[in-house]
Structures are given as C-alpha cells and as structure tokens.
Design a protein around this motif. Sequence first.
Motif, PDB file in Angstrom:
ATOM      1  N   HIS A 196      11.178  -9.693  13.873  1.00 13.98           N
ATOM      2  CA  HIS A 196      10.174  -8.749  13.384  1.00 13.98           C
ATOM      3  C   HIS A 196      10.296  -7.448  14.158  1.00 13.98           C
ATOM      4  O   HIS A 196      10.123  -7.423  15.370  1.00 13.98           O
ATOM      5  CB  HIS A 196       8.760  -9.306  13.543  1.00 13.98           C
ATOM      6  CG  HIS A 196       7.716  -8.416  12.948  1.00 13.98           C
ATOM      7  ND1 HIS A 196       7.420  -8.425  11.602  1.00 13.98           N
ATOM      8  CD2 HIS A 196       6.931  -7.476  13.505  1.00 13.98           C
ATOM      9  CE1 HIS A 196       6.487  -7.537  11.358  1.00 13.98           C
ATOM     10  NE2 HIS A 196       6.167  -6.940  12.496  1.00 13.98           N
ATOM     11  N   THR A 197      10.649  -6.397  13.458  1.00  9.54           N
ATOM     12  CA  THR A 197      10.760  -5.073  14.044  1.00  9.54           C
ATOM     13  C   THR A 197       9.434  -4.351  13.843  1.00  9.54           C
ATOM     14  O   THR A 197       9.005  -4.177  12.701  1.00  9.54           O
ATOM     15  CB  THR A 197      11.884  -4.269  13.360  1.00  9.54           C
ATOM     16  OG1 THR A 197      13.100  -4.997  13.480  1.00  9.54           O
ATOM     17  CG2 THR A 197      12.022  -2.892  13.963  1.00  9.54           C
ATOM     18  N   PRO A 198       8.764  -3.950  14.923  1.00 11.81           N
ATOM     19  CA  PRO A 198       7.502  -3.221  14.755  1.00 11.81           C
ATOM     20  C   PRO A 198       7.750  -1.884  14.060  1.00 11.81           C
ATOM     21  O   PRO A 198       8.660  -1.146  14.422  1.00 11.81           O
ATOM     22  CB  PRO A 198       7.015  -2.998  16.185  1.00 11.81           C
ATOM     23  CG  PRO A 198       7.762  -3.964  17.025  1.00 11.81           C
ATOM     24  CD  PRO A 198       9.066  -4.191  16.334  1.00 11.81           C
ATOM     25  N   ILE A 199       6.946  -1.600  13.040  1.00 12.36           N
ATOM     26  CA  ILE A 199       7.038  -0.330  12.319  1.00 12.36           C
ATOM     27  C   ILE A 199       5.651   0.283  12.281  1.00 12.36           C
ATOM     28  O   ILE A 199       4.698  -0.327  11.782  1.00 12.36           O
ATOM     29  CB  ILE A 199       7.561  -0.524  10.881  1.00 12.36           C
ATOM     30  CG1 ILE A 199       8.949  -1.159  10.905  1.00 12.36           C
ATOM     31  CG2 ILE A 199       7.584   0.818  10.146  1.00 12.36           C
ATOM     32  CD1 ILE A 199       9.483  -1.507   9.525  1.00 12.36           C
ATOM     33  N   VAL A 200       5.555   1.508  12.801  1.00  6.19           N
ATOM     34  CA  VAL A 200       4.292   2.237  12.832  1.00  6.19           C
ATOM     35  C   VAL A 200       4.497   3.542  12.073  1.00  6.19           C
ATOM     36  O   VAL A 200       5.388   4.327  12.401  1.00  6.19           O
ATOM     37  CB  VAL A 200       3.835   2.521  14.279  1.00  6.19           C
ATOM     38  CG1 VAL A 200       2.535   3.311  14.289  1.00  6.19           C
ATOM     39  CG2 VAL A 200       3.681   1.216  15.060  1.00  6.19           C
ATOM     40  N   ALA A 201       3.671   3.767  11.070  1.00 10.69           N
ATOM     41  CA  ALA A 201       3.772   4.979  10.254  1.00 10.69           C
ATOM     42  C   ALA A 201       3.044   6.132  10.922  1.00 10.69           C
ATOM     43  O   ALA A 201       2.053   5.929  11.632  1.00 10.69           O
ATOM     44  CB  ALA A 201       3.159   4.731   8.880  1.00 10.69           C
ATOM     45  N   LEU A 227      -6.766   8.223   4.043  1.00  9.72           N
ATOM     46  CA  LEU A 227      -7.441   7.497   2.973  1.00  9.72           C
ATOM     47  C   LEU A 227      -7.185   5.997   3.073  1.00  9.72           C
ATOM     48  O   LEU A 227      -6.113   5.556   3.488  1.00  9.72           O
ATOM     49  CB  LEU A 227      -6.945   7.994   1.615  1.00  9.72           C
ATOM     50  CG  LEU A 227      -7.115   9.486   1.339  1.00  9.72           C
ATOM     51  CD1 LEU A 227      -6.413   9.858   0.044  1.00  9.72           C
ATOM     52  CD2 LEU A 227      -8.594   9.843   1.275  1.00  9.72           C
ATOM     53  N   ILE A 228      -8.168   5.213   2.666  1.00 15.41           N
ATOM     54  CA  ILE A 228      -8.038   3.747   2.673  1.00 15.41           C
ATOM     55  C   ILE A 228      -6.870   3.324   1.784  1.00 15.41           C
ATOM     56  O   ILE A 228      -6.116   2.416   2.133  1.00 15.41           O
ATOM     57  CB  ILE A 228      -9.350   3.080   2.201  1.00 15.41           C
ATOM     58  CG1 ILE A 228     -10.481   3.382   3.191  1.00 15.41           C
ATOM     59  CG2 ILE A 228      -9.164   1.595   2.012  1.00 15.41           C
ATOM     60  CD1 ILE A 228     -10.287   2.784   4.565  1.00 15.41           C
ATOM     61  N   SER A 229      -6.689   3.994   0.652  1.00 15.64           N
ATOM     62  CA  SER A 229      -5.597   3.631  -0.254  1.00 15.64           C
ATOM     63  C   SER A 229      -4.230   3.855   0.406  1.00 15.64           C
ATOM     64  O   SER A 229      -3.304   3.073   0.193  1.00 15.64           O
ATOM     65  CB  SER A 229      -5.688   4.421  -1.563  1.00 15.64           C
ATOM     66  OG  SER A 229      -5.616   5.812  -1.311  1.00 15.64           O
ATOM     67  N   GLU A 230      -4.102   4.903   1.201  1.00 15.86           N
ATOM     68  CA  GLU A 230      -2.847   5.163   1.917  1.00 15.86           C
ATOM     69  C   GLU A 230      -2.625   4.077   2.962  1.00 15.86           C
ATOM     70  O   GLU A 230      -1.520   3.546   3.098  1.00 15.86           O
ATOM     71  CB  GLU A 230      -2.900   6.538   2.600  1.00 15.86           C
ATOM     72  CG  GLU A 230      -1.674   6.868   3.420  1.00 15.86           C
ATOM     73  CD  GLU A 230      -0.451   7.223   2.587  1.00 15.86           C
ATOM     74  OE1 GLU A 230       0.645   7.287   3.171  1.00 15.86           O
ATOM     75  OE2 GLU A 230      -0.574   7.418   1.364  1.00 15.86           O
ATOM     76  N   ARG A 231      -3.668   3.716   3.692  1.00 15.78           N
ATOM     77  CA  ARG A 231      -3.585   2.648   4.693  1.00 15.78           C
ATOM     78  C   ARG A 231      -3.131   1.354   4.034  1.00 15.78           C
ATOM     79  O   ARG A 231      -2.225   0.678   4.515  1.00 15.78           O
ATOM     80  CB  ARG A 231      -4.943   2.447   5.361  1.00 15.78           C
ATOM     81  CG  ARG A 231      -4.991   1.281   6.311  1.00 15.78           C
ATOM     82  CD  ARG A 231      -6.461   0.965   6.681  1.00 15.78           C
ATOM     83  NE  ARG A 231      -6.550  -0.220   7.479  1.00 15.78           N
ATOM     84  CZ  ARG A 231      -6.599  -1.462   7.005  1.00 15.78           C
ATOM     85  NH1 ARG A 231      -6.574  -1.680   5.710  1.00 15.78           N
ATOM     86  NH2 ARG A 231      -6.679  -2.497   7.808  1.00 15.78           N
ATOM     87  N   ASP A 232      -3.748   1.010   2.920  1.00 16.33           N
ATOM     88  CA  ASP A 232      -3.398  -0.214   2.209  1.00 16.33           C
ATOM     89  C   ASP A 232      -1.947  -0.204   1.749  1.00 16.33           C
ATOM     90  O   ASP A 232      -1.252  -1.222   1.841  1.00 16.33           O
ATOM     91  CB  ASP A 232      -4.336  -0.431   1.021  1.00 16.33           C
ATOM     92  CG  ASP A 232      -5.762  -0.749   1.436  1.00 16.33           C
ATOM     93  OD1 ASP A 232      -5.980  -1.101   2.622  1.00 16.33           O
ATOM     94  OD2 ASP A 232      -6.659  -0.635   0.589  1.00 16.33           O
ATOM     95  N   ALA A 233      -1.474   0.944   1.257  1.00 20.41           N
ATOM     96  CA  ALA A 233      -0.088   1.054   0.790  1.00 20.41           C
ATOM     97  C   ALA A 233       0.896   0.870   1.956  1.00 20.41           C
ATOM     98  O   ALA A 233       1.912   0.179   1.817  1.00 20.41           O
ATOM     99  CB  ALA A 233       0.150   2.404   0.119  1.00 20.41           C
ATOM    100  N   LEU A 234       0.577   1.445   3.103  1.00 21.13           N
ATOM    101  CA  LEU A 234       1.449   1.328   4.275  1.00 21.13           C
ATOM    102  C   LEU A 234       1.528  -0.121   4.748  1.00 21.13           C
ATOM    103  O   LEU A 234       2.614  -0.651   4.997  1.00 21.13           O
ATOM    104  CB  LEU A 234       0.941   2.214   5.407  1.00 21.13           C
ATOM    105  CG  LEU A 234       0.955   3.728   5.142  1.00 21.13           C
ATOM    106  CD1 LEU A 234       0.222   4.472   6.246  1.00 21.13           C
ATOM    107  CD2 LEU A 234       2.371   4.243   4.985  1.00 21.13           C
TER     108      LEU A 234
END
Length: 93
Positions: free
Chosen positions: A20-25, A31-38
């Motif tokens: 598992h490679t940690p990925i942080v955007a 927006l909540i929708s952006e968080r959910d998509a990420l």
Amino acid sequence: DMDGLEATRRIRASEASGQHTPIVALTAHALISERDALLSAGMDDYLIKPLDEKDLKASLNKWAHLKSSFDRSISKVVMSIHDPIHWQHSLKL
C-alpha cells in the motif's frame, strides 16, 4: 493526460497483495463531493490549498508509518536537507 484520480486508480490496481503506497491529494477544493471523489479513487487523505506547514507535517507523519522502508527513505531525505525549507515560496508553487 492523466489526472490525480486516474493516477491513483492505476497505482492501486498495480499494487501487489499487502502493498500500500500512501497517496495524499493536494486540492483547491474543499467540497464534500471532491473529498468523496478523492477517497473513492483510492487516495488515503487530502490537503487543501493554501497548504499549511503544520497540516503537511501532520499528514507526512500520519502516513509515513505504513512502511518501514518508507520511514527509512523519508528519514534519509530529511537528514540530507541542510538548508531550511523556504515555506513561503514552496506553498505558492
């Protein structure tokens, strides 16, 4: 062209079992929708621009523990930095 969501999906699809490679955007959208998509794409976390130094450090500390090899690598990088990070310049990039 490939965006961060597609890159994350491809990384997750190519990871071996137990890997598992940690990925942080880093995003300008809170927006909540952006968080959910990420998170749905497989990212572990996200930071919002403008980036705050304490948030970046907290995220690095949070996710660096996942792999001991990552811990050793990040330690080498941190130990090799002789000049302090110019945060004001870095945060504008």
